[in-house]
Enzyme design. Sequence first.
Site, PDB file in Angstrom:
ATOM      1  N   GLU A   1       0.848  -1.204   0.000  1.00  0.00           N
ATOM      2  CA  GLU A   1       0.000   0.000   0.000  1.00  0.00           C
ATOM      3  C   GLU A   1       0.878   1.245   0.000  1.00  0.00           C
ATOM      4  O   GLU A   1       2.082   1.165   0.295  1.00  0.00           O
ATOM      5  CB  GLU A   1      -0.909  -0.015   1.232  1.00  0.00           C
ATOM      6  CG  GLU A   1      -0.136   0.098   2.525  1.00  0.00           C
ATOM      7  CD  GLU A   1      -0.795  -0.589   3.704  1.00  0.00           C
ATOM      8  OE1 GLU A   1      -1.449  -1.624   3.509  1.00  0.00           O
ATOM      9  OE2 GLU A   1      -0.625  -0.082   4.819  1.00  0.00           O
TER      10      GLU A   1
ATOM     11  N   LYS B   1       2.806   4.605   1.058  1.00  0.00           N
ATOM     12  CA  LYS B   1       3.371   5.116   2.299  1.00  0.00           C
ATOM     13  C   LYS B   1       3.001   6.593   2.369  1.00  0.00           C
ATOM     14  O   LYS B   1       3.542   7.421   1.621  1.00  0.00           O
ATOM     15  CB  LYS B   1       4.884   4.933   2.300  1.00  0.00           C
ATOM     16  CG  LYS B   1       5.533   5.364   3.596  1.00  0.00           C
ATOM     17  CD  LYS B   1       6.992   4.916   3.622  1.00  0.00           C
ATOM     18  CE  LYS B   1       7.687   5.264   4.919  1.00  0.00           C
ATOM     19  NZ  LYS B   1       7.614   6.663   5.298  1.00  0.00           N
TER      20      LYS B   1
ATOM     21  N   ASP C   1       2.683  10.351   3.360  1.00  0.00           N
ATOM     22  CA  ASP C   1       3.639  11.296   3.918  1.00  0.00           C
ATOM     23  C   ASP C   1       2.905  12.291   4.802  1.00  0.00           C
ATOM     24  O   ASP C   1       2.538  13.378   4.380  1.00  0.00           O
ATOM     25  CB  ASP C   1       4.364  12.014   2.768  1.00  0.00           C
ATOM     26  CG  ASP C   1       5.715  12.528   3.216  1.00  0.00           C
ATOM     27  OD1 ASP C   1       6.134  12.189   4.335  1.00  0.00           O
ATOM     28  OD2 ASP C   1       6.341  13.278   2.448  1.00  0.00           O
TER      29      ASP C   1
ATOM     30  N   TYR D   1      -4.102   2.181   8.811  1.00  0.00           N
ATOM     31  CA  TYR D   1      -3.565   1.075   8.021  1.00  0.00           C
ATOM     32  C   TYR D   1      -3.022  -0.103   8.825  1.00  0.00           C
ATOM     33  O   TYR D   1      -2.610  -1.088   8.260  1.00  0.00           O
ATOM     34  CB  TYR D   1      -2.470   1.574   7.076  1.00  0.00           C
ATOM     35  CG  TYR D   1      -1.477   2.536   7.719  1.00  0.00           C
ATOM     36  CD1 TYR D   1      -0.604   2.104   8.708  1.00  0.00           C
ATOM     37  CD2 TYR D   1      -1.437   3.869   7.324  1.00  0.00           C
ATOM     38  CE1 TYR D   1       0.285   2.977   9.295  1.00  0.00           C
ATOM     39  CE2 TYR D   1      -0.537   4.751   7.909  1.00  0.00           C
ATOM     40  CZ  TYR D   1       0.319   4.305   8.898  1.00  0.00           C
ATOM     41  OH  TYR D   1       1.196   5.166   9.483  1.00  0.00           O
TER      42      TYR D   1
ATOM     43  N   LYS E   1      11.166   3.335  -0.690  1.00  0.00           N
ATOM     44  CA  LYS E   1      11.129   4.794  -0.860  1.00  0.00           C
ATOM     45  C   LYS E   1      11.257   5.155  -2.338  1.00  0.00           C
ATOM     46  O   LYS E   1      12.161   4.664  -3.018  1.00  0.00           O
ATOM     47  CB  LYS E   1      12.294   5.434  -0.095  1.00  0.00           C
ATOM     48  CG  LYS E   1      12.262   5.154   1.401  1.00  0.00           C
ATOM     49  CD  LYS E   1      11.351   6.088   2.121  1.00  0.00           C
ATOM     50  CE  LYS E   1      12.163   7.235   2.668  1.00  0.00           C
ATOM     51  NZ  LYS E   1      11.437   8.033   3.624  1.00  0.00           N
TER      52      LYS E   1
ATOM     53  N   CYS F   1      12.426  50.132  -5.788  1.00  0.00           N
ATOM     54  CA  CYS F   1      11.815  49.195  -6.727  1.00  0.00           C
ATOM     55  C   CYS F   1      12.772  48.940  -7.895  1.00  0.00           C
ATOM     56  O   CYS F   1      13.254  49.887  -8.520  1.00  0.00           O
ATOM     57  CB  CYS F   1      10.503  49.768  -7.251  1.00  0.00           C
ATOM     58  SG  CYS F   1       9.805  48.788  -8.582  1.00  0.00           S
TER      59      CYS F   1
ATOM     60  N   CYS G   1      11.040  50.694 -11.108  1.00  0.00           N
ATOM     61  CA  CYS G   1      10.791  52.133 -11.282  1.00  0.00           C
ATOM     62  C   CYS G   1      11.524  52.999 -10.258  1.00  0.00           C
ATOM     63  O   CYS G   1      11.320  54.216 -10.226  1.00  0.00           O
ATOM     64  CB  CYS G   1       9.295  52.410 -11.222  1.00  0.00           C
ATOM     65  SG  CYS G   1       8.619  52.175  -9.573  1.00  0.00           S
TER      66      CYS G   1
ATOM     67  N   CYS H   1       6.211  48.195  -3.694  1.00  0.00           N
ATOM     68  CA  CYS H   1       6.392  49.411  -4.464  1.00  0.00           C
ATOM     69  C   CYS H   1       4.998  50.016  -4.618  1.00  0.00           C
ATOM     70  O   CYS H   1       4.081  49.350  -5.090  1.00  0.00           O
ATOM     71  CB  CYS H   1       6.966  49.055  -5.841  1.00  0.00           C
ATOM     72  SG  CYS H   1       6.784  50.387  -7.042  1.00  0.00           S
TER      73      CYS H   1
ATOM     74  N   CYS I   1       4.128  51.900 -11.949  1.00  0.00           N
ATOM     75  CA  CYS I   1       5.400  51.177 -12.089  1.00  0.00           C
ATOM     76  C   CYS I   1       5.298  50.218 -13.281  1.00  0.00           C
ATOM     77  O   CYS I   1       4.372  49.397 -13.345  1.00  0.00           O
ATOM     78  CB  CYS I   1       5.661  50.415 -10.791  1.00  0.00           C
ATOM     79  SG  CYS I   1       6.902  49.135 -10.929  1.00  0.00           S
TER      80      CYS I   1
END
Length: 687
Positions: free
Chosen positions: A126, A128, A130, A239, A336, A430, A433, A446, A451
């Site tokens: 099944e 795994k 995470d 599980y 894995k 910025c 500009c 900004c 701009c």
Amino acid sequence: MNLTTKVLHMEFSNLTEAQNLVNDLRDVIHFHDYRYYVQSEPLVTDFEYDSLYKKLKKIEAEYPSLITDDSPTQRVGKGLTKDFPQVPHLAPMLSLDNSYDENDLYDFDRKVKELSGLNNLAYCVEPKFDGAGMSLVYTDDALVRGATRGDGVIGEEITNNIIVMRSIPMRAAFSKYGIKTIEIRGEVVIQKDKFKEFNRKRIEDGLSPLANPRNAASGSLRIQDSAEVAKRNLEGVLYHISYCVDADGRDMIGRGLKSRDENIKMLHSLGFKTPYEEHTRAKDIDGVIKFIDEWAAKRDDYKYEIDGMVVKVDDINMEERLGATSHHPRWAIAYKFSARQARTKLLKVEFQVGRIGTITPVAKLEPVSVGGVTVSSISMFNEEFIEEKDLRIGDDVLIERAGDVIPYIVMSLKDGRDGSESKVHFPAECPSCSTKLIKEEAAWRCTNINCPAQVLERLIHFASRDAMEITGLGAAIITKFYEAGWLKSIPDIYNLPFDEIQTLEGFGEKSVEKLKQSIETSKTRSMARLMFGLGIRHVGETMSKGIASHVTCLEDLKDWDMEKLAGIDDVGPKVAESIYNFFHTESNLELIHILKDFGLPVCEEKKEKNTDGKLSGLTFLFTGTLQKYTRPEAKKLTEDAGGTVAGSLSAKVNYLVVGEDPGSKVDKAKKIGTVNIITEEEFEGML
Ligand code: IVH
């Protein structure tokens, strides 16, 4: 009448009747929780569910003696948990040994065969998951405790945070199997798309996003306010049965419960979320490898993040025979998948200006492959992120790509430092500009609305797929037109000098005609999409829909005060303020006015759908250049007659109305097979 409707209408006049009704309501709510949270196939609307819940709550308020710990009403808001008490697990929570390739699995198979003395062994395989490990204890069919893994022997009791997850049943009929007390292991997980949304909100609130769903799950379990945990969309997948006794205290593992495959089926039938559909019973190790290969290929499409597969000897009696080392059971192994982490160098940091002026630092990396994708550029979100992780230019960094989640810098690897690294300096001005930046919450901004970088980003957003969907007007073309001086503001899109564009390299008569068409088509989008396209701060796609449904014309919002705005679902004070400011800025109102003159959907009639018109229940799509009407006219005619106009071609479309130079849609419609392809005249005939 079904039970849901029955209990919703049932009345009571004394305690006994109330008790019966409460029992029925709890059963019905439990059933709908299961349909929604475990099976993802709800049978009732949110409204009906809420009505059931409210009714139960009302009766419990009237007769507090009827409240029990396992009532659905007890799932939320148990108040604050100061600290989580330490509790010993009924059986130690061992972790698994890892394997990385076929050879490791063949080795595992060989060892298991040697130790068991058997030649043939079936395995249960099944995903795994995470997430964050947990254990649940049920006694006499009631959930009595939930705990984190802790050090494997002692965990932290987090029952209040466990019961807010509606995929975890408060009661389960273990007694049917002769089980008195059972400890089940599982994983607290969060779906990938929920995780993305979670991070989006964090960024918006000026917080650093989390690296992966695992961190989101494990962090959430330790929140002291369970009402807050309830908002996190956590789920529990179960599980493994680690402890199980009957009424006489006799161990049932290996007796009543004979195979892992059967265990999963039992948990599934008792209403738990399990890897029921995701697991297999493989008759030998080759079957295991085949199944793992299938999963490796589809793991990105799975809704949960998985970092591998778990292989367990199916016969539970082998658990005792094979035993465990001090850390791992010998009857199981984790496989894995290839790492989605990689080490690379942070070469430099660039600063991007977003459409509302937010400056985002972007790490430029030595290109590296992570889980099959080459990564050379990663967002670092904000200044705090860089400081928190002490990221320096020249550093070796660990990067991670969790599923389809965007890549992320996990940390700087300090062992690679030689003193030549330099700190990241945020610019004071910025980069586009040169306006002096100001800090708002976690972000530098900004504030110059003109701009150039912001203007470009706003144009790109307006034309993007989720907003006005102007195909052929992507970032590169917008930039080109901007540089040519043709496109400086949104209205310019509707006033482009096509004669001149035609002389540009890469443009011909055909492509210009296509562009004209898609700009014209954008006028038929909904008012909500236009609102989203305007790029009001904090107003996303869903929010735009919600807000647009309350007004006939966008400019009506200029008469709404903040309180009224905040009365709309999901609109908090921050969003209300942003909308208020937008509609109290003269230049924005002017923009809306100009767009209205160009025929954009600034207003939208909220009429009841015509259900007995000539085109009711039918979906249309228009393609090519129409000779008789403009696109907006065709849309209006269709909708006035009760029909719907689709945004794209799919099997949902009943009629494709073809104008001149139709392009590829006709072929596609033929392939679909169920779409009627008609001329404009035929469409007119239907009206
Ligand atoms: S079985 C004694 N099955 O992975 C064996 N574990 O190091 C019990 N995990 O700590 C674990 N998905 O938190 C098992 N389908 C699965 C799993 C799984 C995720 C986690 C679990 C465990 C770790 C292994």
